[in-house]
Design a protein around this motif. Sequence first.
Motif, PDB file in Angstrom:
ATOM      1  N   ILE A  31       0.840  -1.206   0.000  1.00 26.45           N
ATOM      2  CA  ILE A  31       0.000   0.000   0.000  1.00 26.45           C
ATOM      3  C   ILE A  31       0.874   1.255   0.000  1.00 26.45           C
ATOM      4  N   ALA A  32       1.898   1.285   0.839  1.00 26.43           N
ATOM      5  CA  ALA A  32       2.785   2.453   0.913  1.00 26.43           C
ATOM      6  C   ALA A  32       3.514   2.664  -0.408  1.00 26.43           C
ATOM      7  N   ARG A  33       3.973   1.603  -1.028  1.00 26.57           N
ATOM      8  CA  ARG A  33       4.671   1.725  -2.311  1.00 26.57           C
ATOM      9  C   ARG A  33       3.719   2.233  -3.386  1.00 26.57           C
ATOM     10  N   ALA A  34       2.485   1.721  -3.394  1.00 18.00           N
ATOM     11  CA  ALA A  34       1.494   2.194  -4.365  1.00 18.00           C
ATOM     12  C   ALA A  34       1.168   3.664  -4.127  1.00 18.00           C
ATOM     13  N   SER A  35       1.126   4.076  -2.853  1.00 20.83           N
ATOM     14  CA  SER A  35       0.771   5.469  -2.538  1.00 20.83           C
ATOM     15  C   SER A  35       1.830   6.454  -3.013  1.00 20.83           C
ATOM     16  N   THR A  68      -2.599   3.421   8.108  1.00 17.48           N
ATOM     17  CA  THR A  68      -2.202   4.140   6.889  1.00 17.48           C
ATOM     18  C   THR A  68      -2.372   5.653   7.048  1.00 17.48           C
ATOM     19  N   SER A  69      -2.561   6.104   8.268  1.00 20.43           N
ATOM     20  CA  SER A  69      -2.819   7.531   8.500  1.00 20.43           C
ATOM     21  C   SER A  69      -1.669   8.423   8.023  1.00 20.43           C
ATOM     22  N   ASP A  70      -0.476   7.865   7.880  1.00 17.91           N
ATOM     23  CA  ASP A  70       0.653   8.659   7.380  1.00 17.91           C
ATOM     24  C   ASP A  70       0.667   8.752   5.857  1.00 17.91           C
ATOM     25  N   CYS A  71      -0.293   8.133   5.199  1.00 20.97           N
ATOM     26  CA  CYS A  71      -0.428   8.193   3.740  1.00 20.97           C
ATOM     27  C   CYS A  71      -1.748   8.900   3.426  1.00 20.97           C
ATOM     28  N   PRO A  72      -1.727  10.227   3.287  1.00 19.67           N
ATOM     29  CA  PRO A  72      -2.978  10.978   3.125  1.00 19.67           C
ATOM     30  C   PRO A  72      -3.738  10.670   1.835  1.00 19.67           C
ATOM     31  N   ASN A  73      -3.090  10.039   0.880  1.00 16.72           N
ATOM     32  CA  ASN A  73      -3.768   9.724  -0.384  1.00 16.72           C
ATOM     33  C   ASN A  73      -4.381   8.322  -0.397  1.00 16.72           C
ATOM     34  N   VAL A  74      -4.427   7.661   0.757  1.00 16.91           N
ATOM     35  CA  VAL A  74      -5.039   6.332   0.861  1.00 16.91           C
ATOM     36  C   VAL A  74      -6.485   6.475   1.330  1.00 16.91           C
ATOM     37  N   ILE A  75      -7.382   5.836   0.594  1.00 22.23           N
ATOM     38  CA  ILE A  75      -8.815   5.861   0.882  1.00 22.23           C
ATOM     39  C   ILE A  75      -9.253   4.426   1.147  1.00 22.23           C
ATOM     40  N   VAL A  76      -9.890   4.193   2.276  1.00 22.66           N
ATOM     41  CA  VAL A  76     -10.284   2.832   2.659  1.00 22.66           C
ATOM     42  C   VAL A  76     -11.792   2.681   2.505  1.00 22.66           C
ATOM     43  N   GLU A  77     -12.204   1.679   1.732  1.00 19.87           N
ATOM     44  CA  GLU A  77     -13.617   1.386   1.532  1.00 19.87           C
ATOM     45  C   GLU A  77     -13.806  -0.134   1.495  1.00 19.87           C
ATOM     46  N   SER A  78     -15.048  -0.554   1.589  1.00 14.08           N
ATOM     47  CA  SER A  78     -15.350  -1.982   1.446  1.00 14.08           C
ATOM     48  C   SER A  78     -16.150  -2.179   0.170  1.00 14.08           C
ATOM     49  N   HIS A  79     -16.172  -3.427  -0.286  1.00 12.63           N
ATOM     50  CA  HIS A  79     -16.934  -3.733  -1.490  1.00 12.63           C
ATOM     51  C   HIS A  79     -17.380  -5.183  -1.477  1.00 12.63           C
ATOM     52  N   HIS A  80     -18.623  -5.383  -1.853  1.00 15.98           N
ATOM     53  CA  HIS A  80     -19.174  -6.724  -2.029  1.00 15.98           C
ATOM     54  C   HIS A  80     -19.497  -6.868  -3.506  1.00 15.98           C
ATOM     55  N   GLY A  81     -18.827  -7.765  -4.165  1.00  9.69           N
ATOM     56  CA  GLY A  81     -19.063  -7.952  -5.589  1.00  9.69           C
ATOM     57  C   GLY A  81     -17.751  -8.026  -6.344  1.00  9.69           C
ATOM     58  N   LEU A  82     -17.843  -7.780  -7.645  1.00  9.76           N
ATOM     59  CA  LEU A  82     -16.659  -7.862  -8.491  1.00  9.76           C
ATOM     60  C   LEU A  82     -15.769  -6.641  -8.291  1.00  9.76           C
ATOM     61  N   LEU A  83     -14.475  -6.886  -8.212  1.00  2.00           N
ATOM     62  CA  LEU A  83     -13.514  -5.800  -8.063  1.00  2.00           C
ATOM     63  C   LEU A  83     -13.594  -4.842  -9.243  1.00  2.00           C
ATOM     64  N   VAL A  84     -13.847  -5.355 -10.437  1.00  7.64           N
ATOM     65  CA  VAL A  84     -13.916  -4.471 -11.605  1.00  7.64           C
ATOM     66  C   VAL A  84     -15.083  -3.488 -11.492  1.00  7.64           C
ATOM     67  N   ASP A  85     -16.155  -3.870 -10.820  1.00  4.37           N
ATOM     68  CA  ASP A  85     -17.258  -2.935 -10.601  1.00  4.37           C
ATOM     69  C   ASP A  85     -16.830  -1.813  -9.654  1.00  4.37           C
ATOM     70  N   PHE A  86     -16.091  -2.164  -8.611  1.00  2.12           N
ATOM     71  CA  PHE A  86     -15.521  -1.162  -7.700  1.00  2.12           C
ATOM     72  C   PHE A  86     -14.671  -0.177  -8.512  1.00  2.12           C
ATOM     73  N   CYS A  87     -13.854  -0.711  -9.399  1.00  2.00           N
ATOM     74  CA  CYS A  87     -12.973   0.125 -10.220  1.00  2.00           C
ATOM     75  C   CYS A  87     -13.778   1.027 -11.160  1.00  2.00           C
ATOM     76  N   LYS A  88     -14.766   0.474 -11.815  1.00  2.00           N
ATOM     77  CA  LYS A  88     -15.592   1.271 -12.746  1.00  2.00           C
ATOM     78  C   LYS A  88     -16.284   2.417 -12.023  1.00  2.00           C
ATOM     79  N   GLN A  89     -16.856   2.124 -10.845  1.00  2.00           N
ATOM     80  CA  GLN A  89     -17.600   3.135 -10.086  1.00  2.00           C
ATOM     81  C   GLN A  89     -16.719   4.304  -9.653  1.00  2.00           C
ATOM     82  N   ARG A  90     -15.409   4.084  -9.542  1.00  6.53           N
ATOM     83  CA  ARG A  90     -14.510   5.111  -9.029  1.00  6.53           C
ATOM     84  C   ARG A  90     -13.489   5.577 -10.068  1.00  6.53           C
ATOM     85  N   ASP A  91     -13.646   5.123 -11.311  1.00  6.48           N
ATOM     86  CA  ASP A  91     -12.724   5.491 -12.388  1.00  6.48           C
ATOM     87  C   ASP A  91     -11.284   5.114 -12.035  1.00  6.48           C
TER      88      ASP A  91
END
Length: 169
Positions: A31-35, A68-91
């Motif tokens: 997560i830190a490397r991605a951030s 992850t509080s030291d990474c201000p660009n990290v957003i934590v959410e949950s999702h039930h369903g396909l990961l690609v739908d999560f991605c589509k909904q958030r661009d």
Amino acid sequence: MTGPESEGSHVRRAVCPGSFDPITNGHLDIIARASRLYDEVYVAVMINQNKSGLFTVDERMELIREVTSDCPNVIVESHHGLLVDFCKQRDIPAIVKGLRAVSDFDYELQMAQMNNGLSGVETLFVPTNPTYSFLSSSLVKEVAAWGGDVAHLVPPTVLTALAGRLRRS
């Protein structure tokens, strides 16, 4: 054109998905490397109704937010369903996954190809820091349940929550 691109700025987004039951230092490393590579990194706590976790989804999300509080660009959410739908909904055009070993690659490659075929979302594989190459949430829970020391494998906040949960079980 509408949206951020029409304004001359493009927000680079990625998602790090998982069950995170609990989040480990290996997860945090990815997560830190991605951030550092993306403007916004979503940590998607995926809900699998067929699995009962040690921690509730809300507890996992709160632990992730804390560690992850030291990474201000990290957003934590949950999702039930396909990961690609999560991605589509958030661009979100990219999924970031850590690979611990060659055995992870076979499964993750199939998932990456399926996700790309379903939606065009790309998957980027990040090699895990060798320090964490053996680490999984399941292994942490098992070792902790038998009284083993997992302090070097999870953040202190998670260690406290894990010890408390196991005492109650």
